[in-house]
Design an enzyme around this catalytic site. Structure first.
Site, PDB file in Angstrom:
ATOM      1  N   GLY A  44       0.817  -1.205   0.000  1.00 29.24           N
ATOM      2  CA  GLY A  44       0.000   0.000   0.000  1.00 29.24           C
ATOM      3  C   GLY A  44       0.848   1.251   0.000  1.00 29.24           C
ATOM      4  O   GLY A  44       0.533   2.238  -0.675  1.00 29.24           O
ATOM      5  N   GLN A  80       3.637 -11.646  -0.821  1.00 24.48           N
ATOM      6  CA  GLN A  80       3.237 -12.689   0.116  1.00 24.48           C
ATOM      7  C   GLN A  80       2.107 -13.602  -0.368  1.00 24.48           C
ATOM      8  O   GLN A  80       2.043 -14.760   0.053  1.00 24.48           O
ATOM      9  CB  GLN A  80       2.884 -12.066   1.462  1.00 24.48           C
ATOM     10  CG  GLN A  80       4.082 -11.413   2.129  1.00 24.48           C
ATOM     11  CD  GLN A  80       3.774 -10.856   3.508  1.00 24.48           C
ATOM     12  OE1 GLN A  80       2.881 -11.333   4.191  1.00 24.48           O
ATOM     13  NE2 GLN A  80       4.518  -9.834   3.908  1.00 24.48           N
ATOM     14  N   VAL A  88       9.273   3.364  12.315  1.00 25.51           N
ATOM     15  CA  VAL A  88       8.379   4.326  12.954  1.00 25.51           C
ATOM     16  C   VAL A  88       8.107   3.861  14.385  1.00 25.51           C
ATOM     17  O   VAL A  88       7.681   2.727  14.606  1.00 25.51           O
ATOM     18  CB  VAL A  88       7.052   4.440  12.185  1.00 25.51           C
ATOM     19  CG1 VAL A  88       6.123   5.441  12.867  1.00 25.51           C
ATOM     20  CG2 VAL A  88       7.295   4.840  10.746  1.00 25.51           C
ATOM     21  N   CYS A 117      -5.659 -12.087   4.343  1.00 24.90           N
ATOM     22  CA  CYS A 117      -5.989 -13.175   3.419  1.00 24.90           C
ATOM     23  C   CYS A 117      -6.662 -14.321   4.158  1.00 24.90           C
ATOM     24  O   CYS A 117      -6.070 -15.379   4.393  1.00 24.90           O
ATOM     25  CB  CYS A 117      -4.747 -13.678   2.681  1.00 24.90           C
ATOM     26  SG  CYS A 117      -5.161 -14.728   1.277  1.00 24.90           S
ATOM     27  N   ASP A 121      -4.211  -3.304   5.432  1.00 23.18           N
ATOM     28  CA  ASP A 121      -4.501  -4.156   6.579  1.00 23.18           C
ATOM     29  C   ASP A 121      -4.569  -3.420   7.911  1.00 23.18           C
ATOM     30  O   ASP A 121      -5.220  -3.882   8.847  1.00 23.18           O
ATOM     31  CB  ASP A 121      -3.433  -5.251   6.693  1.00 23.18           C
ATOM     32  CG  ASP A 121      -3.421  -6.210   5.508  1.00 23.18           C
ATOM     33  OD1 ASP A 121      -4.330  -6.111   4.666  1.00 23.18           O
ATOM     34  OD2 ASP A 121      -2.511  -7.043   5.429  1.00 23.18           O
ATOM     35  N   LYS A 124      -8.868  -8.330   4.560  1.00 23.26           N
ATOM     36  CA  LYS A 124      -7.553  -7.711   4.419  1.00 23.26           C
ATOM     37  C   LYS A 124      -6.745  -8.493   3.376  1.00 23.26           C
ATOM     38  O   LYS A 124      -6.160  -9.539   3.688  1.00 23.26           O
ATOM     39  CB  LYS A 124      -6.845  -7.693   5.772  1.00 23.26           C
ATOM     40  CG  LYS A 124      -7.612  -6.899   6.828  1.00 23.26           C
ATOM     41  CD  LYS A 124      -6.924  -6.922   8.179  1.00 23.26           C
ATOM     42  CE  LYS A 124      -7.739  -6.202   9.245  1.00 23.26           C
ATOM     43  NZ  LYS A 124      -7.910  -4.771   9.004  1.00 23.26           N
ATOM     44  N   THR A 125      -6.725  -7.988   2.137  1.00 20.67           N
ATOM     45  CA  THR A 125      -6.020  -8.648   1.045  1.00 20.67           C
ATOM     46  C   THR A 125      -5.304  -7.619   0.190  1.00 20.67           C
ATOM     47  O   THR A 125      -5.628  -6.419   0.213  1.00 20.67           O
ATOM     48  CB  THR A 125      -6.988  -9.438   0.139  1.00 20.67           C
ATOM     49  OG1 THR A 125      -7.825  -8.506  -0.573  1.00 20.67           O
ATOM     50  CG2 THR A 125      -7.872 -10.394   0.940  1.00 20.67           C
ATOM     51  N   ALA A 126      -4.342  -8.094  -0.603  1.00 19.81           N
ATOM     52  CA  ALA A 126      -3.648  -7.213  -1.542  1.00 19.81           C
ATOM     53  C   ALA A 126      -4.620  -6.686  -2.596  1.00 19.81           C
ATOM     54  O   ALA A 126      -4.479  -5.554  -3.077  1.00 19.81           O
ATOM     55  CB  ALA A 126      -2.487  -7.947  -2.200  1.00 19.81           C
ATOM     56  N   CYS A 142     -10.397 -12.980  -3.104  1.00 22.57           N
ATOM     57  CA  CYS A 142      -9.683 -14.094  -2.491  1.00 22.57           C
ATOM     58  C   CYS A 142      -9.686 -15.266  -3.462  1.00 22.57           C
ATOM     59  O   CYS A 142     -10.692 -15.969  -3.592  1.00 22.57           O
ATOM     60  CB  CYS A 142     -10.357 -14.497  -1.175  1.00 22.57           C
ATOM     61  SG  CYS A 142      -9.496 -15.836  -0.325  1.00 22.57           S
TER      62      CYS A 142
END
EC number: 1.8.5.8
Length: 425
Positions: free
Chosen positions: A29, A58, A93, A176, A311, A319-321, A354
């Site tokens: 992201g 991933q 961070v 995922c 995510d 929560k996926t690419a 997915c």
């Protein structure tokens, strides 16, 4: 603290893993938005905070864990994917201070910004399971969620002789959410291919109450589960691994405190996950620790010059690419209007995807929105297992990721969907 400022700083920030088995999948992201913002304001006005020297795609680790792809094919040097001209701040961070428009890093820098994009990913908490991560030093156990343990999944699969093959799904949000069961289907296919299926008792212990959150795809998966004689146990949460004894301990979530010990010949662990530690106590987080953003625009609910993607956010979708890709197009438009003091108009519909790998050459492509309603791209029933969708998962999507998404050109399949629908109207 050393101040660091730029006139127009879009900061796509990440956090260093706590250890080798803790992962943060936020860089996709961050880099995607850096590429888009570079075109908006110029590379000299964009910076990325990211400590990792190597970036991994991933989603392909499902196939690595099943022996289909090599782990080496999933990674590239971070320097090769950072947009040219964008400053790369190699640091971690450690604090976000949106009230003063700055962040702090572990090398003592205070970095000021005009706009902040938070792409911190999700944290893997293996240590919340008693006996892990040290249990991975033993054979028969692996996890496709870490580059340190994904090849151990393949080794456990190869070494399997007879007994229980157990696959788990934790009692937390995960990235995922289909991946924990994908490796189960692939393992079953591998056992069939190698003549060991009759000696394998395949068990999927999930904390959830259903196999999948979208009924259309859940129905298709249930049919596969029946046909392949797989055992699915709901509301079962892995709380301990006794790797020296090859035992897994599960708690019955419907009866807290009630546990069951199951011996295993192979164990695949999906770890508990949470927001990165730096977010949990940050002003940008909601009560659960996730970045608190508007679900339509991805703009922060309290800090108008702060945005979130992927995510680490509290967006009510998987929560996926693929979700990040769709979000990036909306966020690009949102920020461009905010910069002009205009109201954002483009809305994110919660699209996520997915690809449910159900065998060595078959995939069910699940696509859906905020309401868990199918939002399919192709003009055929995507709940059916297809070779074409497998080839897309294994070959086309990695290409799109490296050459489209990370360069800021791929915002999800919405335009393809429109083309197909126009062609059929």
């Amino acid at each position: 603290m050393l101040p660091y400022t730029q006139p127009y700083l879009f900061l796509s920030s990440l956090i260093q893993p706590k250890d080798d088995l803790t992962g943060h999948c936020g860089i996709c992201g961050g880099i995607t938005m850096a590429a888009r913002m570079k075109r908006r304001v110029g590379a000299e006005n964009v910076a990325i905070v990211e400590p990792s020297e190597r970036h991994f795609y991933q989603p392909i680790w499902t196939l690595v864990g099943a022996g289909i792809k090599q782990l080496s094919s999933s990674g590239r040097p971070t320097a090769s994917v950072i947009p040219s001209g964008v400053e790369w701040i190699k640091a971690r961070v450690v604090d976000l201070n949106p009230d003063k428009n700055c962040i702090h890093t572990d090398n003592g820098k205070e970095i000021s910004y005009r706009y902040l994009i938070i792409a911190l990913g999700i944290q893997l908490d293996y240590e919340k399971i008693k006996g892990l991560p040290e249990g991975f030093d033993h054979p028969k156990i692996g996890s496709n969620y870490s580059f340190r343990t994904v090849e151990k999944t393949w080794k456990a699969l190869q070494d399997f002789k007879e007994g229980n093959a157990i696959f788990t799904f934790p009692n937390t949000p995960v990235k995922c959410a289909g991946a924990p069961q994908k490796i189960m289907y692939l393992s079953e296919a591998y056992f069939r291919k190698t003549g060991r299926r009759s000696k394998a008792n395949i068990i999927f212990n999930t904390s959830l109450g259903a196999i999948f959150g979208v009924k259309k795809y859940a129905d298709a998966l249930q049919e596969i589960i029946r046909e392949r004689n797989l055992t699915i146990n709901y509301k079962q949460n892995l709380i301990e691994v006794r790797a020296d004894k090859q035992e897994a301990v599960f708690e019955n979530l419907d009866k807290p405190g009630e546990t069951q010990v199951i011996s295993y010949e192979m164990l695949h662990v999906t770890p508990p996950m949470s927001p990165p530690d730096v977010l949990k106590t940050s002003p940008v987080a909601d009560a659960a620790g996730w970045v608190d953003v508007d679900k339509d625009t991805l703009q922060h609910k309290r800090y108008p010059n702060v945005f979130g993607i992927g995510d680490c956010t509290n967006l009510p979708t998987s929560k996926t690419a693929a979700a990040v890709a769709a979000q990036s197009g909306v966020l690009d438009r949102t920020i461009s209007l905010i910069m002009k003091n205009q109201t954002p108009t483009k809305k994110y519909d919660g699209y996520t995807s997915c690809p449910l790998v159900t065998g060595y050459n078959r995939v069910i492509l699940a696509e859906f929105d905020y309401n868990a309603k199918p939002l399919e791209t192709f003009p055929f029933d995507q709940s059916k297992e297809r070779l074409s969708m497998y080839l897309m998962k294994a070959n086309m999507m990695p290409f799109l990721y490296w050459n489209g998404m990370l360069r800021g050109y791929w915002g999800g399949p919405a335009f393809l969907r429109k083309l197909f629908h126009l062609g059929m109207s």
